[in-house]
Design an enzyme around this catalytic site. Structure first.
Site, PDB file in Angstrom:
ATOM      1  N   ASP A 102       0.644  -1.301  -0.099  1.00  9.95           N
ATOM      2  CA  ASP A 102      -0.067  -0.017   0.028  1.00  9.95           C
ATOM      3  C   ASP A 102       0.900   1.167  -0.125  1.00  9.95           C
ATOM      4  O   ASP A 102       1.705   1.249   0.709  1.00  9.95           O
ATOM      5  CB  ASP A 102      -0.840   0.055   1.144  1.00  9.95           C
ATOM      6  N   ASP A 203      -3.096   4.594  -2.436  1.00  9.55           N
ATOM      7  CA  ASP A 203      -4.113   5.103  -1.273  1.00  9.55           C
ATOM      8  C   ASP A 203      -4.678   6.611  -1.808  1.00  9.55           C
ATOM      9  O   ASP A 203      -3.640   7.443  -1.992  1.00  9.55           O
ATOM     10  CB  ASP A 203      -3.611   5.118   0.190  1.00  9.55           C
ATOM     11  N   GLU A 252      -6.520   3.773  -5.645  1.00  7.20           N
ATOM     12  CA  GLU A 252      -7.652   3.782  -5.242  1.00  7.20           C
ATOM     13  C   GLU A 252      -8.182   5.367  -5.698  1.00  7.20           C
ATOM     14  O   GLU A 252      -7.467   6.245  -5.090  1.00  7.20           O
ATOM     15  CB  GLU A 252      -7.979   3.960  -3.626  1.00  7.20           C
ATOM     16  N   HIS A 321     -11.503  -3.486   2.749  1.00  7.44           N
ATOM     17  CA  HIS A 321     -11.333  -3.192   4.357  1.00  7.44           C
ATOM     18  C   HIS A 321     -12.062  -1.999   4.764  1.00  7.44           C
ATOM     19  O   HIS A 321     -11.941  -1.574   5.939  1.00  7.44           O
ATOM     20  CB  HIS A 321      -9.867  -3.139   4.471  1.00  7.44           C
TER      21      HIS A 321
HETATM   22  C1  GLC Z   1      -8.204   4.800   1.945  1.00  5.21           C
HETATM   23  C2  GLC Z   1      -8.248   3.516   2.739  1.00  5.21           C
HETATM   24  C3  GLC Z   1      -8.982   3.785   3.965  1.00  5.21           C
HETATM   25  C4  GLC Z   1      -8.207   4.856   4.865  1.00  5.21           C
HETATM   26  C5  GLC Z   1      -8.167   6.325   3.987  1.00  5.21           C
HETATM   27  C6  GLC Z   1      -7.078   7.197   4.660  1.00  5.21           C
HETATM   28  O1  GLC Z   1      -9.676   5.206   1.749  1.00  5.21           O
HETATM   29  O2  GLC Z   1      -8.609   2.505   2.166  1.00  5.21           O
HETATM   30  O3  GLC Z   1      -8.734   2.751   4.939  1.00  5.21           O
HETATM   31  O4  GLC Z   1      -8.732   5.462   5.877  1.00  5.21           O
HETATM   32  O5  GLC Z   1      -7.593   6.008   2.649  1.00  5.21           O
HETATM   33  O6  GLC Z   1      -5.712   6.780   4.402  1.00  5.21           O
END
Ligand code: GLC
Ligand code: CA
Length: 552
Positions: A102, A203, A252, A321
């Protein structure tokens, strides 16, 4: 063809997401660890997994469970160390499994040395690594809201400035305008690539750029930090490094529309190999029992299939998650519905990701008190609801239905104490129903969800049409049934899944009934494909066309 197009191993691959804290604990401290992942590599190999993505394992104060990183270049002690990680890479590679880490570069922890320095004074060299703006406590720079509730600004009375945070206040956002900060990030990325990892899940990557601070919120409260123009510069710089190492990247990328995603994931010019869209997670219905609306869900997925069909690539997922278990919000918590969901999304075009436990049909956790939850955003929401007049029971119901902890409880390995996850006390309680849903029992049951996933993965890999064929949505208006064709020149697949627990009657189009089909997978008895058919709750089928020559 660019060099990149020759390296498309991932088009035919299946990924597996590991939340290390809850995967498998080898030393009895109640926290999953790298050795636990090593121990279960043969399990993943047997399932048919080609690569794993590890949620963050870096040192972290754990305000956001590892997404608040205090050291980008190390491993948090409870998980192991860099040597253990190297061993994991070697053992995974020996089995032909690649490893993605990640990469969290939108923000750091407030305990990261950069932020500790930055906080010291306005003229500290690290100050500008973050976003600081002059303001007063009463009048913050703007009224933008953070993803986890409250303002995006945290006021600092010493300097009479506030810093910006999209997530918790302990996760200050990095200032991507600062070239020196970017160089340090790029150097860190190279460190991992030289270390031997095979790729990254990026992320919150669509938030790197922010709109000018005086931007007014019109309708979408997140618009000022979703794929804001200017981000291209950073994405190009990142791409240049990723290309050098030919790695797999999955972003993401909330707010990147399906149209935009073509550019983001174009096989030769895109920034990333593929992205996770977040649109299909929308739910509707009664508070505390919101479910996925099948029609909306399939329309979102169908649009992404179409928009990325010839250019770009989809990352397919139904769990992660950050979301409750799919077999609770789309299925009815039965083995049959878990299998129906598997067919529905493993038939799509793209690279599927399986989230740990999904392959067992794991379901949401029956939280009895708020204390059983770990996620701070749940606790905050619970408090808010109580303050607004909710009863504790109603507040718990609402919070627990959405809680990210539903997916974060440890994996059920065996029907024994603590589900075989740990010999100690698990950091988060384990499933009370692991008596039915667990790896050991499912492995020996030919009809289990686990063995169904295994067969489906093997099937997907044995037929190129799964990765290469076109997509066409059928029965678009149907509220319960997700049905589509996958076609290439000589082959065709017909996927037909009832995503509801009720019986439904459907009318099949000519392009289906004019041909001959053979059922190749199902979670029920096969049926004849006639004009009018009835499907029972969660019936699902994948058919293969056996009169391939004629046109449709
Ligand atoms: C992404 C992750 C999540 C986290 C957020 C902040 O959305 O998947 O779990 O809280 O980023 O890093
Ligand atoms: Ca451990």
């Amino acid at each position: 063809m660019t060099e990149k197009t020759n390296h498309c191993w991932w088009q035919n691959a299946v990924g597996y997401q590991i939340y290390p804290k809850s995967f498998y604990d080898t030393n009895g401290d109640g926290i999953g660890d790298i050795d636990g992942i090593i121990a279960k590599l043969p399990y993943l190999k047997d399932l048919g997994i080609d690569f794993i993505w590890l949620n963050p394992i870096y040192p972290s104060p754990n305000v956001d469970n590892g997404y608040d990183i205090s050291d980008f270049k190390d491993v948090a002690a409870p998980f192991g160390d860099l040597t253990r990680l190297k061993t994991l890479l070697d053992k995974a590679h020996a089995l032909g499994i690649k490893v993605l880490m990640d990469l969290v570069i939108n923000h750091t922890s407030d305990q990261h040395p950069w932020f500790i320095e930055a906080k010291k004074s306005k003229d500290n060299p690290y100050r500008d690594y973050y976003h600081w703006v002059d303001c007063s406590k009463k009048e913050l720079p703007n009224d933008w809201k953070s993803f986890f509730g409250g303002s995006v600004w945290e006021y600092d009375s010493v300097s009479e400035q506030a810093y910006f945070h999209l997530f918790y206040k302990e996760q200050p956002d990095l200032n991507w305008h600062n070239p020196q900060m970017r160089q340090e990030i790029y150097e860190m990325i190279r460190f991992w690539l030289k270390f031997g990892i095979d790729g990254f899940r990026l992320d919150a990557i669509s938030h790197l750029e922010k709109a000018p601070w005086d931007t007014k919120i019109v309708d979408n409260p997140w618009a000022p930090f979703m794929n804001v123009s200017g981000i291209e510069v950073y994405m190009q710089e990142l791409k240049a490094i990723f290309d050098e190492y030919q790695i797999l990247t999955v972003g993401e990328a909330s707010g990147v529309t399906s149209k935009k995603a073509r550019e983001w994931t174009d096989i030769s010019t895109g920034y990333l190999t593929m992205i996770f869209e977040l649109e299909h997670n929308i739910r509707v219905g009664h508070v505390g029992h919101q479910r996925i609306d099948v029609r909306g869900f399939k329309q979102v997925l169908a649009r992404w299939q179409k928009d990325l069909m010839d250019v770009g690539w989809n990352a397919l997922y139904v769990e992660n998650h950050d979301n409750p278990r799919i077999n609770s919000v789309l299925g009815n918590e039965t083995e049959k519905s878990a299998k129906a969901i598997a067919m529905m999304y493993l038939g799509l075009k793209g690279t599927p990701f399986i989230y740990q436990g999904q392959e067992l049909g794991m379901v949401n956790f029956p939280f009895k008190t708020i204390d059983e939850m770990d996620d701070l955003s749940d606790k905050a929401r619970f408090k808010q609801l109580i303050a607004a007049g909710s009863t504790p029971k109603a507040a718990l119901k609402e919070v627990s239905w959405y809680s990210r902890d539903n997916a974060r409880v440890p994996v059920s390995w065996e029907n024994k104490a603590n589900s075989g996850f740990t010999s100690g006390v698990p950091w988060l309680d384990v499933r009370p129903n692991c008596s039915r849903i667990n790896v050991a029992d499912e492995a020996v049951d030919p009809n289990s969800v686990l063995n169904f996933y295994k067969r489906l993965i093997a099937l997907r890999k044995s037929k190129r049409i799964f990765s290469q064929g076109d997509f066409r949505l059928l029965l678009a208006g149907d509220e319960n049934v997700f049905s589509y064709l996958r076609s290439n020149k000589n082959e065709q697949l017909f996927i037909l899944v009832n995503l509801s627990g009720q019986k439904v009657n459907i009318t099949l189009p000519n392009r289906v009934i004019n041909h001959h089909w053979q059922c190749i997978v199902s979670n029920t008895q096969s049926i004849n494909l006639m004009r009018h058919i009835e499907l029972k709750g969660y019936d699902g089928f994948i058919f293969e066309r056996i009169d391939k020559k004629s046109s449709s």
